[in-house]
Design an enzyme around this catalytic site. Structure first.
Site, PDB file in Angstrom:
ATOM      1  N   ALA A  95       0.912  -1.257  -0.184  1.00 41.66           N
ATOM      2  CA  ALA A  95      -0.060   0.084  -0.081  1.00 41.66           C
ATOM      3  C   ALA A  95       0.943   1.187   0.205  1.00 41.66           C
ATOM      4  CB  ALA A  95      -0.793  -0.008   1.058  1.00 41.66           C
TER       5      ALA A  95
ATOM      6  N   GLY B 193       0.526  -4.775   1.230  1.00 43.64           N
ATOM      7  CA  GLY B 193      -0.708  -5.262   0.253  1.00 43.64           C
ATOM      8  C   GLY B 193      -0.165  -5.743  -0.901  1.00 43.64           C
TER       9      GLY B 193
ATOM     10  N   GLU C 280      -0.796  -9.360  -0.159  1.00 42.85           N
ATOM     11  CA  GLU C 280      -1.980  -9.882  -0.135  1.00 42.85           C
ATOM     12  C   GLU C 280      -2.908  -9.801  -1.358  1.00 42.85           C
ATOM     13  OE1 GLU C 280      -2.504  -6.575   2.907  1.00 42.85           O
ATOM     14  OE2 GLU C 280      -3.207  -8.038   4.145  1.00 42.85           O
TER      15      GLU C 280
ATOM     16  N   GLU D  73       4.144  -5.250   7.480  1.00 38.19           N
ATOM     17  CA  GLU D  73       3.360  -4.157   7.887  1.00 38.19           C
ATOM     18  C   GLU D  73       4.017  -4.032   9.325  1.00 38.19           C
ATOM     19  OE1 GLU D  73       1.945  -6.683   6.261  1.00 38.19           O
ATOM     20  OE2 GLU D  73       0.415  -5.719   4.913  1.00 38.19           O
TER      21      GLU D  73
HETATM   22  N1  CO8 Z   1       4.496   3.193  -0.760  1.00 33.05           N
HETATM   23  C1  CO8 Z   1       4.860   4.417  -1.282  1.00 33.05           C
HETATM   24  N2  CO8 Z   1       6.060   4.667  -2.101  1.00 33.05           N
HETATM   25  C2  CO8 Z   1       6.888   3.489  -2.091  1.00 33.05           C
HETATM   26  C3  CO8 Z   1       6.486   2.106  -1.491  1.00 33.05           C
HETATM   27  C4  CO8 Z   1       5.367   2.171  -0.952  1.00 33.05           C
HETATM   28  N3  CO8 Z   1       4.821   0.911  -0.300  1.00 33.05           N
HETATM   29  N4  CO8 Z   1       7.501   1.373  -1.994  1.00 33.05           N
HETATM   30  C5  CO8 Z   1       8.395   2.085  -2.357  1.00 33.05           C
HETATM   31  N5  CO8 Z   1       7.899   3.318  -2.800  1.00 33.05           N
HETATM   32  C6  CO8 Z   1       8.819   4.523  -3.376  1.00 33.05           C
HETATM   33  C7  CO8 Z   1       9.748   5.072  -2.751  1.00 33.05           C
HETATM   34  O1  CO8 Z   1       9.312   5.884  -1.739  1.00 33.05           O
HETATM   35  C8  CO8 Z   1      10.445   5.688  -3.821  1.00 33.05           C
HETATM   36  O2  CO8 Z   1       9.993   6.962  -4.273  1.00 33.05           O
HETATM   37  P1  CO8 Z   1      11.021   8.152  -4.529  1.00 33.05           P
HETATM   38  O3  CO8 Z   1      11.694   7.791  -5.613  1.00 33.05           O
HETATM   39  O4  CO8 Z   1       9.968   9.094  -4.755  1.00 33.05           O
HETATM   40  O5  CO8 Z   1      11.702   8.418  -3.017  1.00 33.05           O
HETATM   41  C9  CO8 Z   1      10.503   4.616  -5.007  1.00 33.05           C
HETATM   42  O6  CO8 Z   1       9.080   3.775  -4.796  1.00 33.05           O
HETATM   43  C10 CO8 Z   1      11.454   3.661  -5.243  1.00 33.05           C
HETATM   44  O7  CO8 Z   1      11.629   2.959  -3.840  1.00 33.05           O
HETATM   45  P2  CO8 Z   1      13.043   3.019  -3.197  1.00 33.05           P
HETATM   46  O8  CO8 Z   1      14.170   3.797  -3.603  1.00 33.05           O
HETATM   47  O9  CO8 Z   1      12.911   2.680  -1.567  1.00 33.05           O
HETATM   48  O10 CO8 Z   1      13.820   1.409  -3.962  1.00 33.05           O
HETATM   49  P3  CO8 Z   1      14.895   0.664  -3.226  1.00 33.05           P
HETATM   50  O11 CO8 Z   1      15.158  -0.192  -4.421  1.00 33.05           O
HETATM   51  O12 CO8 Z   1      15.964   1.214  -2.603  1.00 33.05           O
HETATM   52  O13 CO8 Z   1      13.913  -0.368  -2.185  1.00 33.05           O
HETATM   53  C11 CO8 Z   1      11.776  -1.602  -1.263  1.00 33.05           C
HETATM   54  C12 CO8 Z   1      12.769  -1.279  -2.778  1.00 33.05           C
HETATM   55  C13 CO8 Z   1      12.677  -2.580  -0.462  1.00 33.05           C
HETATM   56  C14 CO8 Z   1      10.666  -2.134  -1.819  1.00 33.05           C
HETATM   57  C15 CO8 Z   1      11.511  -0.225  -0.640  1.00 33.05           C
HETATM   58  O14 CO8 Z   1      11.162   0.663  -1.268  1.00 33.05           O
HETATM   59  C16 CO8 Z   1      10.234  -0.676   0.412  1.00 33.05           C
HETATM   60  O15 CO8 Z   1      10.825  -1.254   1.512  1.00 33.05           O
HETATM   61  N6  CO8 Z   1       9.229  -0.231   0.285  1.00 33.05           N
HETATM   62  C17 CO8 Z   1       8.074  -0.405   1.197  1.00 33.05           C
HETATM   63  C18 CO8 Z   1       7.691  -1.561   1.286  1.00 33.05           C
HETATM   64  C19 CO8 Z   1       6.822  -2.011   2.409  1.00 33.05           C
HETATM   65  O16 CO8 Z   1       6.819  -1.669   3.474  1.00 33.05           O
HETATM   66  N7  CO8 Z   1       5.421  -2.424   2.026  1.00 33.05           N
HETATM   67  C20 CO8 Z   1       4.227  -2.817   2.790  1.00 33.05           C
HETATM   68  C21 CO8 Z   1       3.481  -1.370   3.128  1.00 33.05           C
HETATM   69  S1  CO8 Z   1       2.213  -1.500   4.199  1.00 33.05           S
HETATM   70  C22 CO8 Z   1       0.972  -2.091   3.406  1.00 33.05           C
HETATM   71  O17 CO8 Z   1       1.222  -2.679   2.302  1.00 33.05           O
HETATM   72  C23 CO8 Z   1      -0.344  -2.428   4.065  1.00 33.05           C
HETATM   73  C24 CO8 Z   1      -1.519  -3.094   3.295  1.00 33.05           C
HETATM   74  C25 CO8 Z   1      -2.857  -2.951   4.057  1.00 33.05           C
HETATM   75  C26 CO8 Z   1      -3.114  -1.650   4.390  1.00 33.05           C
HETATM   76  C27 CO8 Z   1      -4.550  -1.863   5.160  1.00 33.05           C
HETATM   77  C28 CO8 Z   1      -4.818  -0.499   5.847  1.00 33.05           C
HETATM   78  C29 CO8 Z   1      -6.358  -0.628   6.543  1.00 33.05           C
END
Ligand code: CO8
Length: 256
Positions: free
Chosen positions: A64, A109, A112, A132
């Site tokens: 998400a 997500g 999921e 998460e």
């Molecule tokens: N949300 C928003 N932006 C994201 C996300 C994300 N989940 N993942 C990556 N991005 C963006 C980064 O911010 C970055 O943007 P910018 O260039 O503008 O800074 C771009 O994508 C590239 O990302 P990275 O520079 O971080 O790329 P890396 O190759 O260094 O890392 C990773 C890749 C390991 C995937 C890293 O981006 C990461 O850890 N992302 C987050 C992953 C995560 O924690 N996902 C779970 C999110 S929580 C969720 O999904 C909850 C679902 C249920 C919700 C229900 C609520 C009621």
């Protein structure tokens, strides 16, 4: 219909839904989830025999959208949760089999959405997990229920409690992926699988899917009762008669 962050493409009867926000690693925001819901409806209405879900670029779905989520109130998070659940439910209830082609990161997500598909094929460089907990939240789009059913209680608890990010081989060993293939082969392997699924008798396929869903999403007792009714309902259909006639006559069946 067309959308900015989702593509729906056809190859014969096989529809491929690609989440297309590569700059954000296909993270799901409101616009993207709504587009996914509409694309799934369109694919179902147009009679897709198989639906493939994948991501553009190097990621499947990195979760998400954290930038959107971070300021949400509890009330707004309720609506956000519902929206993601609606899409996962639409995948689960899709009238034909769904295949997640997990081409890269599938976190939170994203994991999921893969869990809501019927089958999962991964590229060997893919990483998957319900991460998460690292953000101080829990899975909110179905993983607390679907992950244990797929990988077992112990493994699911470890994954969710520790926010484990599994590589594709470990995830396959845990039962999360049915198949892991070299990155460059993913599209072809999923395409071949989709063609095989599309060639199966559609009504029997849909009925089998509903029966499995019924059992896994409800109690085993209600699932078995559903199976009894569903099994009987296939008798007398063209495909049942043809399939069995073909076996007895030692020929290939011609399904409707
Ligand atoms: N949300 C928003 N932006 C994201 C996300 C994300 N989940 N993942 C990556 N991005 C963006 C980064 O911010 C970055 O943007 P910018 O260039 O503008 O800074 C771009 O994508 C590239 O990302 P990275 O520079 O971080 O790329 P890396 O190759 O260094 O890392 C990773 C890749 C390991 C995937 C890293 O981006 C990461 O850890 N992302 C987050 C992953 C995560 O924690 N996902 C779970 C999110 S929580 C969720 O999904 C909850 C679902 C249920 C919700 C229900 C609520 C009621």
């Amino acid at each position: 219909m067309s959308w900015d962050t989702v593509r729906l493409e056809w190859d014969g009867d096989v529809a491929t839904l690609t989440v297309d926000r590569p700059d954000a690693l296909n993270a799901l925001n409101v616009e993207t989830l709504e587009a996914m819901g509409e694309a799934l409806e369109e694919a179902a209405d147009e009679g897709a025999r198989v639906l493939v879900l994948t991501g553009a670029g190097d990621a499947f779905i990195a979760g998400a959208d954290i930038k959107y989520m971070r300021e949400l109130s509890a009330e707004a998070a309720q609506d956000w949760g519902e929206l993601g659940h609606d899409v996962a439910d639409a995948l689960k209830a899709f009238p034909a089999p769904t295949v997640a082609a997990v081409n890269g990161y599938a976190f939170g997500g994203g994991c999921e959405m893969a869990l809501a598909c019927d089958l999962r094929v991964a590229a060997e460089s893919a990483l998957i997990g319900n991460t998460e907990i690292d953000l101080g939240i829990i899975p909110g789009w179905g993983a607390t229920q679907r992950l244990p059913r797929l990988v077992g209680d112990e493994t699911a608890r470890r994954m969710i409690f520790l926010g484990e990010r599994l590589d594709a081989a470990s995830a396959a060993e845990a039962g999360l992926f049915g198949e892991v293939v070299p990155d460059d082969d993913l599209t072809d392997v999923v395409g071949e699988l989709a063609d095989r699924l599309a060639a199966q008798p559609a009504f029997a396929m849909q009925t089998a899917k509903q029966a499995i869903n019924q059992g896994l999403e409800g109690s085993q007792e209600s699932g078995l009762a559903y199976e009894k009714r569903a099994f009987a309902s296939l008798f007398g259909t063209h495909d049942q008669r043809e399939g069995m006639a073909a076996f007895v006559e030692d020929r290939d069946p011609e399904f409707e």
